[in-house]
Design a protein around this motif. Structure first.
Motif, PDB file in Angstrom:
ATOM      1  N   PHE A 123       0.814  -1.214   0.000  1.00 23.54           N
ATOM      2  CA  PHE A 123       0.000   0.000   0.000  1.00 23.54           C
ATOM      3  C   PHE A 123       0.848   1.263   0.000  1.00 23.54           C
ATOM      4  O   PHE A 123       0.550   2.229  -0.720  1.00 23.54           O
ATOM      5  CB  PHE A 123      -0.921  -0.007   1.225  1.00 23.54           C
ATOM      6  CG  PHE A 123      -1.609   1.309   1.480  1.00 23.54           C
ATOM      7  CD1 PHE A 123      -2.681   1.712   0.702  1.00 23.54           C
ATOM      8  CD2 PHE A 123      -1.172   2.151   2.498  1.00 23.54           C
ATOM      9  CE1 PHE A 123      -3.314   2.934   0.922  1.00 23.54           C
ATOM     10  CE2 PHE A 123      -1.801   3.371   2.729  1.00 23.54           C
ATOM     11  CZ  PHE A 123      -2.871   3.759   1.942  1.00 23.54           C
ATOM     12  N   ALA A 127       0.448   4.459  -2.794  1.00 26.56           N
ATOM     13  CA  ALA A 127      -0.349   5.440  -2.048  1.00 26.56           C
ATOM     14  C   ALA A 127       0.436   6.732  -1.840  1.00 26.56           C
ATOM     15  O   ALA A 127      -0.094   7.839  -2.064  1.00 26.56           O
ATOM     16  CB  ALA A 127      -0.785   4.867  -0.704  1.00 26.56           C
ATOM     17  N   ALA A 176      -5.329   0.745  -1.276  1.00 29.60           N
ATOM     18  CA  ALA A 176      -5.702   0.012  -0.066  1.00 29.60           C
ATOM     19  C   ALA A 176      -6.282  -1.350  -0.411  1.00 29.60           C
ATOM     20  O   ALA A 176      -6.208  -2.295   0.392  1.00 29.60           O
ATOM     21  CB  ALA A 176      -6.705   0.827   0.748  1.00 29.60           C
TER      22      ALA A 176
END
Length: 211
Positions: A123, A127, A176
């Motif tokens: 992630f 991200a 996510a």
């Protein structure tokens, strides 16, 4: 005795009025340094052979991939940044501070690029990258809105929508669920950006008075 409020401690609160060429020169320098730092992350360990050399070359190819991605992104930012300031000659405080925040994010790009390279399957990698690129794109959009001549501000449609910012910021949520899907989602920025540019040009032509 009257207190002097013009000292260094209050200087940063004063209104800014800078010629555009000085702001562009600073941006050019920051962008050049950021792109140079991207190259410095590409390295191949010496003294390798056989399987170890093959694995190291595979890692270099991954480094080249993230380098090219960020190099294209930064180059696009540079082009849009210059275009967004086309309609102004002097830079006031709001535009100045938006520009400072934008350059801060640009100087930060080599870090999320390295994180993406090392943690692209988690992630954190996509991200962090999506958040930084998305925020920088949104700042560019706000700068273009502020720098648009007053006579053209009757319609926000004349400024290309922040499609790139939306794509990269949305990818943070996608990461996510699936880091790989988040990275593939960035491809959508290309056609959406072209569509946003087309719509803005069409709106400007429609808003222009007939000759």
């Amino acid at each position: 005795m009257r207190r002097d409020t013009t000292g260094p401690s209050t200087y940063w609160l004063e209104d800014v009025d800078l010629p555009k060429h000085r702001v562009l020169a600073l941006a050019d320098a920051v962008i050049a340094i950021a792109m140079t730092l991207l190259v410095l992350d590409i390295e191949l360990e010496g003294g390798l052979s056989g399987r170890a050399l093959s694995d190291a070359l595979d890692d270099v190819w991954r480094q080249m991939g993230t380098f090219l991605l960020s190099a294209v992104v930064i180059a696009s930012f540079w082009r849009v940044h210059h275009a967004s300031l086309k309609g102004v000659e002097r830079i006031g405080s709001p535009l100045f501070w938006l520009n400072v925040l934008f350059l801060v994010l640009i100087s930060l790009v080599p870090f999320p690029t390295r994180v993406l390279q090392d943690y692209g399957d988690q992630f954190l990698g996509p991200a962090l990258y999506g958040a930084v690129i998305g925020a920088a794109s949104m700042l560019l959009y706000l700068m273009e809105l502020l720098s648009t001549p007053r006579r053209e501000r009757g319609s926000w449609r004349t400024v290309p929508l922040p499609t790139v910012a939306v794509v990269f910021l949305v990818s943070v949520g996608i990461a996510a669920l699936s880091p790989v899907a988040a990275m593939y989602s960035w491809i959508a920025a290309v056609p959406l950006s072209a569509l946003g540019q087309w719509y803005a040009v069409r709106s400007r032509r429609a808003a222009s008075p007939p000759a």
